[in-house]
Design a protein around this motif. Structure first.
Motif, mmCIF file in Angstrom:
data_model
loop_
_atom_site.group_PDB
_atom_site.id
_atom_site.type_symbol
_atom_site.label_atom_id
_atom_site.label_comp_id
_atom_site.label_asym_id
_atom_site.label_seq_id
_atom_site.Cartn_x
_atom_site.Cartn_y
_atom_site.Cartn_z
ATOM 1 N N VAL A 1 13.304 3.540 -9.540
ATOM 2 C CA VAL A 1 12.182 4.223 -8.886
ATOM 3 C C VAL A 1 11.044 3.819 -9.818
ATOM 4 C CG1 VAL A 1 11.070 6.224 -7.878
ATOM 5 C CG2 VAL A 1 13.470 6.084 -7.713
ATOM 6 N N VAL A 2 9.931 3.282 -9.303
ATOM 7 C CA VAL A 2 8.682 2.843 -9.781
ATOM 8 C C VAL A 2 7.684 3.823 -9.180
ATOM 9 C CG1 VAL A 2 6.894 1.243 -10.260
ATOM 10 C CG2 VAL A 2 9.172 0.563 -10.793
ATOM 11 N N GLU A 3 6.844 4.639 -10.107
ATOM 12 C CA GLU A 3 5.798 5.496 -9.529
ATOM 13 C C GLU A 3 4.614 5.071 -10.662
ATOM 14 O OE1 GLU A 3 4.398 9.971 -8.487
ATOM 15 O OE2 GLU A 3 6.493 9.491 -8.680
ATOM 16 N N SER A 4 3.571 4.420 -10.337
ATOM 17 C CA SER A 4 3.368 3.684 -9.174
ATOM 18 C C SER A 4 2.825 2.458 -9.282
ATOM 19 C CB SER A 4 1.911 4.243 -8.353
ATOM 20 O OG SER A 4 2.398 5.394 -7.956
ATOM 21 N N VAL A 5 3.028 1.147 -8.491
ATOM 22 C CA VAL A 5 2.446 0.009 -8.750
ATOM 23 C C VAL A 5 0.973 0.320 -8.015
ATOM 24 C CG1 VAL A 5 2.466 -2.382 -8.016
ATOM 25 C CG2 VAL A 5 4.511 -1.166 -8.797
ATOM 26 N N ASN A 6 0.204 0.593 -8.520
ATOM 27 C CA ASN A 6 -1.094 1.130 -8.016
ATOM 28 C C ASN A 6 -1.705 -0.130 -7.136
ATOM 29 O OD1 ASN A 6 -1.135 3.457 -8.996
ATOM 30 N ND2 ASN A 6 -2.192 2.930 -10.976
ATOM 31 N N VAL A 7 -2.617 0.240 -5.948
ATOM 32 C CA VAL A 7 -3.119 -0.781 -5.216
ATOM 33 C C VAL A 7 -4.686 -0.840 -5.546
ATOM 34 C CG1 VAL A 7 -3.647 -1.346 -2.673
ATOM 35 C CG2 VAL A 7 -1.332 -0.258 -3.423
ATOM 36 N N HIS A 8 -5.106 -2.038 -5.581
ATOM 37 C CA HIS A 8 -6.454 -2.495 -6.129
ATOM 38 C C HIS A 8 -7.396 -1.898 -4.868
ATOM 39 C CE1 HIS A 8 -10.135 -4.709 -7.339
ATOM 40 N NE2 HIS A 8 -9.426 -4.738 -8.549
ATOM 41 N N GLU A 9 -8.445 -1.198 -5.564
ATOM 42 C CA GLU A 9 -9.517 -0.845 -4.472
ATOM 43 C C GLU A 9 -10.040 -1.934 -3.477
ATOM 44 O OE1 GLU A 9 -10.537 1.989 -4.277
ATOM 45 O OE2 GLU A 9 -9.463 2.881 -6.028
ATOM 46 N N ASP A 10 -9.977 -3.397 -3.761
ATOM 47 C CA ASP A 10 -10.479 -4.479 -2.718
ATOM 48 C C ASP A 10 -9.391 -4.405 -1.685
ATOM 49 O OD1 ASP A 10 -12.338 -4.634 -4.808
ATOM 50 O OD2 ASP A 10 -11.921 -6.843 -5.285
ATOM 51 N N ARG B 1 -9.110 -9.557 -1.636
ATOM 52 C CA ARG B 1 -7.833 -8.621 -1.474
ATOM 53 C C ARG B 1 -6.529 -9.202 -1.593
ATOM 54 N NH1 ARG B 1 -7.640 -6.036 4.784
ATOM 55 N NH2 ARG B 1 -8.231 -8.044 5.679
ATOM 56 N N ASP B 2 -6.890 -10.781 -1.049
ATOM 57 C CA ASP B 2 -5.590 -11.574 -0.924
ATOM 58 C C ASP B 2 -5.043 -12.077 -2.449
ATOM 59 O OD1 ASP B 2 -5.178 -11.623 1.729
ATOM 60 O OD2 ASP B 2 -6.855 -13.379 2.111
ATOM 61 N N HIS B 3 -5.840 -11.995 -3.396
ATOM 62 C CA HIS B 3 -5.472 -12.352 -4.861
ATOM 63 C C HIS B 3 -4.760 -11.155 -5.299
ATOM 64 C CE1 HIS B 3 -5.715 -13.141 -8.978
ATOM 65 N NE2 HIS B 3 -6.435 -11.985 -9.085
ATOM 66 N N TYR B 4 -5.156 -10.085 -4.980
ATOM 67 C CA TYR B 4 -4.278 -8.791 -5.426
ATOM 68 C C TYR B 4 -3.151 -8.526 -4.942
ATOM 69 C CZ TYR B 4 -8.790 -8.081 -7.840
ATOM 70 O OH TYR B 4 -10.034 -8.257 -8.825
ATOM 71 N N ILE B 5 -3.112 -8.961 -3.532
ATOM 72 C CA ILE B 5 -1.888 -8.619 -2.655
ATOM 73 C C ILE B 5 -0.774 -9.655 -3.303
ATOM 74 C CG2 ILE B 5 -0.809 -8.968 -0.483
ATOM 75 C CD1 ILE B 5 -3.397 -7.966 0.904
ATOM 76 N N GLU B 6 -1.143 -10.827 -3.622
ATOM 77 C CA GLU B 6 -0.185 -11.776 -3.996
ATOM 78 C C GLU B 6 0.149 -11.454 -5.489
ATOM 79 O OE1 GLU B 6 1.146 -14.587 -2.730
ATOM 80 O OE2 GLU B 6 -0.001 -13.709 -1.110
ATOM 81 N N ASN B 7 -0.582 -10.846 -6.517
ATOM 82 C CA ASN B 7 0.143 -10.254 -7.562
ATOM 83 C C ASN B 7 0.968 -9.126 -7.241
ATOM 84 O OD1 ASN B 7 -1.741 -11.855 -9.124
ATOM 85 N ND2 ASN B 7 -3.149 -10.339 -9.531
ATOM 86 N N TYR B 8 0.725 -8.653 -6.206
ATOM 87 C CA TYR B 8 1.443 -7.263 -5.888
ATOM 88 C C TYR B 8 2.996 -7.866 -5.317
ATOM 89 C CZ TYR B 8 2.173 -2.297 -4.878
ATOM 90 O OH TYR B 8 2.476 -1.039 -4.931
ATOM 91 N N LYS B 9 2.917 -8.829 -4.692
ATOM 92 C CA LYS B 9 4.083 -9.520 -4.264
ATOM 93 C C LYS B 9 4.976 -10.128 -5.363
ATOM 94 C CE LYS B 9 2.310 -11.165 0.310
ATOM 95 N NZ LYS B 9 2.026 -12.444 0.845
ATOM 96 N N ARG B 10 4.389 -10.780 -6.404
ATOM 97 C CA ARG B 10 5.178 -11.193 -7.546
ATOM 98 C C ARG B 10 5.617 -10.057 -8.350
ATOM 99 N NH1 ARG B 10 1.144 -15.159 -7.202
ATOM 100 N NH2 ARG B 10 -0.560 -14.002 -8.659
ATOM 101 N N THR B 11 4.909 -9.118 -8.568
ATOM 102 C CA THR B 11 5.504 -7.801 -9.271
ATOM 103 C C THR B 11 6.932 -7.306 -8.412
ATOM 104 O OG1 THR B 11 3.099 -7.291 -10.276
ATOM 105 C CG2 THR B 11 4.816 -5.598 -10.144
ATOM 106 N N ILE B 12 6.643 -7.101 -7.318
ATOM 107 C CA ILE B 12 7.808 -6.562 -6.539
ATOM 108 C C ILE B 12 9.005 -7.551 -6.815
ATOM 109 C CG2 ILE B 12 8.703 -6.388 -4.169
ATOM 110 C CD1 ILE B 12 6.057 -5.772 -2.954
ATOM 111 N N ALA B 13 8.707 -8.805 -6.924
ATOM 112 C CA ALA B 13 10.032 -9.739 -7.095
ATOM 113 C C ALA B 13 10.626 -9.554 -8.549
ATOM 114 C CB ALA B 13 9.541 -11.309 -6.887
ATOM 115 N N LYS B 14 9.719 -9.340 -9.741
ATOM 116 C CA LYS B 14 10.115 -8.831 -10.876
ATOM 117 C C LYS B 14 10.932 -7.547 -11.000
ATOM 118 C CE LYS B 14 6.269 -11.370 -13.365
ATOM 119 N NZ LYS B 14 5.206 -11.421 -14.067
ATOM 120 N N LEU B 15 10.183 -6.619 -10.354
ATOM 121 C CA LEU B 15 10.838 -5.279 -10.450
ATOM 122 C C LEU B 15 12.229 -5.428 -9.798
ATOM 123 C CD1 LEU B 15 7.920 -3.157 -9.406
ATOM 124 C CD2 LEU B 15 8.900 -3.343 -11.944
#
Length: 357
Positions: free
Chosen positions: A63-72, A80-94
């Motif tokens: 359980v990870v708390e939290s992968v924070n969501v960027h304000e954009d 926002r799309d740039h930060y969403i792509e970072n989020y997706k890559r983080t999900i894959a790593k986790l």
């Protein structure tokens, strides 16, 4: 019910992994890279450091708390799309280190909000306290300064660099309605939930704390109806909720037992804690014992048992007792007491069910 315990990392927590390991029934830690700015991709080497530490004590880090969501992303800006792509890559790593649940929130500007980190209670213990009238009368910058006066531990959701821009951020949200915030959340979920699903991870949105607008900011994860709507934005087992009884319980109109029953199967993670809500809207965090607060902790745990809950649960904020020096709300002693209370209710429910069978 799989019991876990939030841990802020080596050198950033007064509680040790050895102590956590000794709490009966605790299987894993709830963790995050707290030094990572929201929106940045998490580096694999830092993720592996947590994996190594947890393995040494036989604790999982599912359980990870939290992968924070960027304000954009919350604001719906073109960036926002740039930060969403970072989020997706983080999900894959986790996923590569066994993470199964990611808790996150969609609260504009502020994470949790309190006016006093060490409000003294009648028994001499202290706890996190929210003064509703005081919040209504103060400027946001004043609240930021008061939280920043606690220099000994990092305060999740209160990153100093981001909150230096609190004024401009609040101005940006003046143009964002709750309906638009729903739309921006939907955009985010449609992008990340398929990735999470592909990697066997469940996203679990945390309720707003407190569950109503503060400083005129829109807030949407506040009620049973709104959570229902969020789960319907993307109809997937990987789009779930972190059902926090303390956050939602700050509004006595929220029926937590009913929520457990309705959202069964979509609650991968449960925060179970108690608050005492006063008639004027103030609230203070109490022990986990049902009779010490306003939230029906016994009924909530019973509901989890009755619905066959197999997700993760943790005691949430505790009081500061026995002169413990710790991060506000996150000491060892009261949270460990809370776990034993939760297990007691769960075991009683299990025994009653066996007798009825």
């Amino acid at each position: 019910m799989k019991m876990v315990f939030r841990w802020y990392g080596e050198g950033n927590d007064s509680v040790t992994l050895q102590q956590i390991k000794q709490i009966p029934g605790v299987e894993g830690i709830v963790w995050a890279l707290h030094d990572m700015p929201a929106g940045e991709e998490w580096p694999m080497d830092k993720i592996l450091e947590y994996k190594k530490l947890s393995d040494e004590y036989g604790l999982h880090l599912e359980v990870v708390e939290s992968v924070n969501v960027h304000e954009d992303i919350k604001l719906g800006l073109p960036t926002r799309d740039h930060y969403i792509e970072n989020y997706k890559r983080t999900i894959a790593k986790l996923a590569t280190v066994g993470v199964k649940t990611i808790c996150y929130n969609f609260m504009p500007v502020f994470d949790w909000m309190r006016t006093d980190l060490y409000k003294e209670m009648e028994d001499g213990s202290t706890a996190l306290f929210f003064d509703k009238a005081k919040i209504a009368a103060m400027e946001p910058q004043e609240l930021v300064r008061s939280i920043a006066e606690n220099p000994d531990f990092t305060m999740p959701g209160w990153e100093p660099e981001r909150l230096q821009r609190v004024g401009p951020l609040i101005e940006q949200y003046q143009q964002v309605t709750e309906e638009e915030l729903f739309e921006n959340l939907g955009y985010f979920l449609r992008e990340v939930v398929p990735v999470a699903e592909a990697h066997g991870i469940k996203m679990a949105i945390h309720p707003d704390d407190p569950p109503y607008s503060v400083f005129g900011l829109p807030r949407i994860v506040t009620s049973q109806a709104n959570i229902r709507r969020i789960l319907e934005l993307v109809d997937s087992p990987s789009n779930g909720v972190t059902l926090c009884s303390g956050s939602l319980g700050a509004n006595p109109e929220n029926d937590l037992v009913a929520m457990v029953h309705e959202f069964a199967g979509r609650i991968p993670f449960a925060h179970i804690r108690n608050v005492k809500v006063y008639p004027n809207g103030d609230f203070i965090e109490t022990s986990h014992r049902t009779s010490d607060g306003t939230v029906d902790i016994t009924g909530i745990v019973q509901a989890y048992h009755d619905t066959g809950f197999e997700g993760y649960a943790r005691p949430d904020h505790g009081r500061h007792i026995w002169n413990e020096v710790c991060r506000p709300g996150y000491g060892l002693y009261d949270r460990a007491l809370g776990i034993m209370y939760l297990w007691g209710v769960w075991d009683a429910a299990a025994r009653a069910a066996r007798r009825e069978a």
